[in-house]
Structure formats: C-alpha cells, structure tokens
Design a protein around this motif. Sequence first.
Motif, PDB file in Angstrom:
ATOM      1  N   ILE A  33       0.838  -1.203   0.000  1.00  0.00           N
ATOM      2  CA  ILE A  33       0.000   0.000   0.000  1.00  0.00           C
ATOM      3  C   ILE A  33       0.872   1.252   0.000  1.00  0.00           C
ATOM      4  O   ILE A  33       0.599   2.205  -0.746  1.00  0.00           O
ATOM      5  N   ALA A  34       1.930   1.261   0.804  1.00  0.00           N
ATOM      6  CA  ALA A  34       2.823   2.418   0.845  1.00  0.00           C
ATOM      7  C   ALA A  34       3.499   2.637  -0.505  1.00  0.00           C
ATOM      8  O   ALA A  34       3.633   3.774  -0.966  1.00  0.00           O
ATOM      9  N   THR A  35       3.895   1.560  -1.154  1.00  0.00           N
ATOM     10  CA  THR A  35       4.516   1.674  -2.476  1.00  0.00           C
ATOM     11  C   THR A  35       3.532   2.232  -3.497  1.00  0.00           C
ATOM     12  O   THR A  35       3.884   3.096  -4.304  1.00  0.00           O
ATOM     13  N   ALA A  36       2.294   1.767  -3.445  1.00  0.00           N
ATOM     14  CA  ALA A  36       1.274   2.258  -4.378  1.00  0.00           C
ATOM     15  C   ALA A  36       0.979   3.736  -4.133  1.00  0.00           C
ATOM     16  O   ALA A  36       0.871   4.521  -5.088  1.00  0.00           O
ATOM     17  N   VAL A  37       0.875   4.125  -2.877  1.00  0.00           N
ATOM     18  CA  VAL A  37       0.597   5.534  -2.554  1.00  0.00           C
ATOM     19  C   VAL A  37       1.758   6.413  -3.001  1.00  0.00           C
ATOM     20  O   VAL A  37       1.544   7.501  -3.563  1.00  0.00           O
ATOM     21  N   PHE A  38       2.981   5.962  -2.774  1.00  0.00           N
ATOM     22  CA  PHE A  38       4.150   6.729  -3.213  1.00  0.00           C
ATOM     23  C   PHE A  38       4.163   6.876  -4.735  1.00  0.00           C
ATOM     24  O   PHE A  38       4.416   7.962  -5.257  1.00  0.00           O
ATOM     25  N   GLY A  39       3.890   5.796  -5.445  1.00  0.00           N
ATOM     26  CA  GLY A  39       3.857   5.856  -6.908  1.00  0.00           C
ATOM     27  C   GLY A  39       2.789   6.790  -7.426  1.00  0.00           C
ATOM     28  O   GLY A  39       3.024   7.592  -8.328  1.00  0.00           O
ATOM     29  N   LEU A  40       1.606   6.702  -6.838  1.00  0.00           N
ATOM     30  CA  LEU A  40       0.526   7.607  -7.257  1.00  0.00           C
ATOM     31  C   LEU A  40       0.862   9.058  -6.929  1.00  0.00           C
ATOM     32  O   LEU A  40       0.546   9.969  -7.695  1.00  0.00           O
ATOM     33  N   GLY A  41       1.518   9.271  -5.796  1.00  0.00           N
ATOM     34  CA  GLY A  41       1.943  10.627  -5.441  1.00  0.00           C
ATOM     35  C   GLY A  41       2.925  11.182  -6.450  1.00  0.00           C
ATOM     36  O   GLY A  41       2.843  12.355  -6.836  1.00  0.00           O
ATOM     37  N   CYS A  42       3.855  10.359  -6.898  1.00  0.00           N
ATOM     38  CA  CYS A  42       4.814  10.798  -7.920  1.00  0.00           C
ATOM     39  C   CYS A  42       4.113  11.129  -9.228  1.00  0.00           C
ATOM     40  O   CYS A  42       4.456  12.114  -9.897  1.00  0.00           O
ATOM     41  N   ILE A  43       3.129  10.333  -9.589  1.00  0.00           N
ATOM     42  CA  ILE A  43       2.371  10.607 -10.810  1.00  0.00           C
ATOM     43  C   ILE A  43       1.613  11.921 -10.695  1.00  0.00           C
ATOM     44  O   ILE A  43       1.599  12.744 -11.620  1.00  0.00           O
ATOM     45  N   VAL A  44       0.996  12.161  -9.539  1.00  0.00           N
ATOM     46  CA  VAL A  44       0.238  13.398  -9.329  1.00  0.00           C
ATOM     47  C   VAL A  44       1.170  14.606  -9.367  1.00  0.00           C
ATOM     48  O   VAL A  44       0.864  15.615 -10.006  1.00  0.00           O
TER      49      VAL A  44
END
Length: 54
Positions: A33-44
């Motif tokens: 979950i932390a990896t997914a949130v970090f990835g989505l944050g980078c995309i945003v």
Amino acid sequence: MLQALLSAIVDIVLSAASSAVVRFFGLENVVEIATAVFGLGCIVIGSAVFLLEH
C-alpha cells in the motif's frame, strides 16, 4: 564497471534483507500500500508540474 557491479550486489543484498524483515513482521500489505501511494503521489506531482509548465 566495478562500481556498477558492487552497486548491484549491494542493491540485491539490501532488497533481500528488507524483504526478510518485512516478512518477519508480517507487513507485506502495508509495504504494498505504501509503495502504491508513493507511486501515485509521484504521478500526481509529475502531472501537476507538467500542467503548470514549470
């Protein structure tokens, strides 16, 4: 070339060690979950910078 080889070896060892620690404490879902949130944050952030033309 030697530096790249040593870097790859250290990367593999650290990855294996961190994976073992995560499995030991049973935190696989938290890490995913932390990896997914970090990835989505980078995309945003990347999209915002692109749209604001900085």
